[in-house]
Scaffold this active site. Sequence first.
Site, short mmCIF file in Angstrom:
data_model
loop_
_atom_site.label_atom_id
_atom_site.label_comp_id
_atom_site.label_asym_id
_atom_site.label_seq_id
_atom_site.Cartn_x
_atom_site.Cartn_y
_atom_site.Cartn_z
N ARG A 11 -11.54 40.78 -14.18
CA ARG A 11 -12.54 41.54 -14.40
C ARG A 11 -12.41 42.95 -14.30
O ARG A 11 -12.14 43.07 -13.06
CB ARG A 11 -13.86 41.02 -13.79
CG ARG A 11 -15.45 41.53 -14.02
CD ARG A 11 -16.34 40.52 -13.52
NE ARG A 11 -17.69 41.23 -13.73
CZ ARG A 11 -18.42 42.03 -13.02
NH1 ARG A 11 -17.87 42.33 -11.76
NH2 ARG A 11 -19.58 42.55 -13.05
N ASN B 138 -22.92 46.00 -15.39
CA ASN B 138 -22.95 45.31 -14.15
C ASN B 138 -24.14 45.34 -13.27
O ASN B 138 -24.78 46.37 -13.14
CB ASN B 138 -22.00 46.01 -13.13
CG ASN B 138 -21.70 45.43 -11.86
OD1 ASN B 138 -21.18 44.16 -11.57
ND2 ASN B 138 -22.10 46.07 -10.65
N GLU B 139 -24.78 44.32 -12.70
CA GLU B 139 -25.77 44.18 -11.92
C GLU B 139 -26.97 45.38 -12.37
O GLU B 139 -27.38 46.12 -11.81
CB GLU B 139 -25.49 44.60 -10.52
CG GLU B 139 -24.56 43.43 -9.94
CD GLU B 139 -24.07 43.58 -8.52
OE1 GLU B 139 -24.42 44.83 -7.96
OE2 GLU B 139 -23.34 42.91 -7.97
N HIS C 294 -24.16 36.85 -9.33
CA HIS C 294 -23.34 37.20 -8.31
C HIS C 294 -23.65 36.68 -6.97
O HIS C 294 -25.08 36.66 -6.61
CB HIS C 294 -23.43 39.02 -8.14
CG HIS C 294 -22.66 39.44 -9.26
ND1 HIS C 294 -22.67 40.74 -9.48
CD2 HIS C 294 -22.13 38.93 -10.49
CE1 HIS C 294 -22.17 41.22 -10.60
NE2 HIS C 294 -21.80 39.88 -11.46
N TYR D 20 -23.64 36.44 -2.91
CA TYR D 20 -23.28 37.08 -1.75
C TYR D 20 -24.28 36.63 -0.67
O TYR D 20 -24.50 35.60 -0.63
CB TYR D 20 -23.38 38.61 -2.16
CG TYR D 20 -22.30 39.15 -2.86
CD1 TYR D 20 -21.09 39.12 -2.32
CD2 TYR D 20 -22.64 39.90 -3.91
CE1 TYR D 20 -19.99 39.75 -3.00
CE2 TYR D 20 -21.59 40.00 -4.94
CZ TYR D 20 -20.43 40.37 -4.29
OH TYR D 20 -19.52 40.93 -4.96
N GLU E 31 -19.31 37.21 -9.57
CA GLU E 31 -18.76 38.02 -8.46
C GLU E 31 -19.16 36.89 -7.08
O GLU E 31 -20.13 36.23 -7.26
CB GLU E 31 -19.46 39.14 -8.27
CG GLU E 31 -18.82 40.31 -8.88
CD GLU E 31 -19.37 41.86 -8.47
OE1 GLU E 31 -19.88 41.83 -7.41
OE2 GLU E 31 -19.54 42.53 -9.27
N TRP F 152 -14.63 39.01 -5.88
CA TRP F 152 -14.80 40.61 -5.47
C TRP F 152 -13.91 40.74 -4.20
O TRP F 152 -14.20 40.20 -3.48
CB TRP F 152 -15.93 40.92 -5.46
CG TRP F 152 -15.99 42.60 -5.54
CD1 TRP F 152 -15.77 43.24 -4.30
CD2 TRP F 152 -16.38 43.52 -6.77
NE1 TRP F 152 -15.87 44.55 -4.55
CE2 TRP F 152 -16.23 44.76 -6.11
CE3 TRP F 152 -16.14 43.35 -7.84
CZ2 TRP F 152 -16.07 45.93 -6.81
CZ3 TRP F 152 -16.44 44.51 -8.85
CH2 TRP F 152 -16.23 45.60 -8.36
#
Length: 532
Positions: A75, A151-152, A218, A220, A247, A276
């Site tokens: 990516r 992105n985001e 994503h 996290y 991610e 990531w």
Amino acid sequence: MSRLAAFLALLVSMLIVVPAAPAHAAVGLRVNGARIVEANGNAFVMRGVSHAHTWYTSQTSSFANIKALRANTVRVVLSGGRWPANGASDVANIVSLCRQNRLICVLENHDTTGYGEQSGAYTLDQAVTYWNSVKSAVTGAEDYIVINIGNEPYGNNNVSAWTSATTSAISRMRSLGFQHLLMVDAPNWGQDWQFTMRDNAQTVFNADPQRNTVFSVHMYGVFDTAAEITSYLNAFQTAGLPLVIGEFGHNHSDGNPDEDTIMAQAQQRGLGYIGWSWSGNGGGVEYLDMVTNFNPAQLTSWGQRIFNGANGIGQTSREATYFGGGGTDTTPPTTPGTPSASNVTSSGATLTWAASTDSGGSGLAGYNVYREQGTTDPLLGQTTTNSITLTGLSASTPYQVYVRARDGANNLSANSPTTTFTTTSGGGGPGSCTATGTVQSQWGGGYVVQVTVTNTGSTPINGWTVTFTLPNGHTITGGWNATMSSTGQAVTARGMSYNGSLPPGASANFGFQASRPSGDSAIPGPYTCTPS
């Protein structure tokens, strides 16, 4: 054409064949039900990492290095002007590197990161304008290029606007003539903790006249438990909508992601994941680097985990059939040369061997290296050349070593001739190491610490133990990359199987989160490292 990489475990992959895509699907990579398939109908499961190209445009060797560690996807971070801009010629070069290195490339516009919460963030409509400016560079590459529109694209403010902004961006991309598989990121900095993407995914999917959009979450700190991960993935599976984990990391300032469950569930469900990130992180998240200073020979503990660990890239990645992976090639590579042992110590040695060649068209993916002490023992670990430094061997012990080559279609060569060497008796002592703790983030009632362990000696160490003392009233509430125990305020952390052995000069990281009385600003330390 030979590609040299050292892969030290025999990897088994399974090709999943799915029915041909419906007539309305775009050319090249496309959605079929909840899966991504190639133009020939074969399922493709992303196993890759992100690479911050826009900030490190000179690091083009990263594409080959990422491929050498068996990733099938990269990516690529791009910008239209919020950061150093990547114009059409630069993007064309990236597209060429993707094809040369047999990688599916997800190109993402990073300008939209945190819109509505972070100053300077672009709208999704501005992101589409950027894609139109580089359209000439990606047209015709639909077989191996995915466009991650932004992105985001929302932080945590005005998140409800994500649905209309995303549907509009998709519609505009199609009206501009883009035929690619599109990827859209979730709001809430990609983590979708308010479930805006989850609950509106069908509406967004239907907005694509080609029905060729995949959703990206994503993972996290929001996804720090197995229950949260499986619940989110279940929702998309039940809806029959395509999802990738676009991610994730092993640690983050907002909490400790459960990367083991993320990777295991992705493998079990046939979902793609993209970690990531390769290298170059800053701003307090340097621990997310997979290699140090873009050097593929210096895998961090996170790099070891995602490439070499359970359900990792090395075990589960399969090259796209567009590039020859999983095709009809049944011709094995030629037999590698006899390994030559050098730099033999009491606990290790360096092996080199002459490269094999492959005439079957798949390209050499790497080598399997085996050592024998009565039984065959496939070694774990990776390097990026036709050489390997073995560690963790026993002193005064004879070893027999042979090598097998494996191509992109998983054909194995015959065993190379065996070489024999005996480790030395040692006598150099256990070596030495240091440990340094850095507070990554803190708040009134707690903090997160990353500890870096470094082998400061001249010989490899096969394990390490770090001890330190918590201030009174402080309690560890979580840890990662080490086995931790405590007696009162005294804490002991021991290295794991994947980061305990360190050659001279190498480092590994572990971390922990702790609570403390409100208003208390004391931090742990000092940190004492003992090698084993």
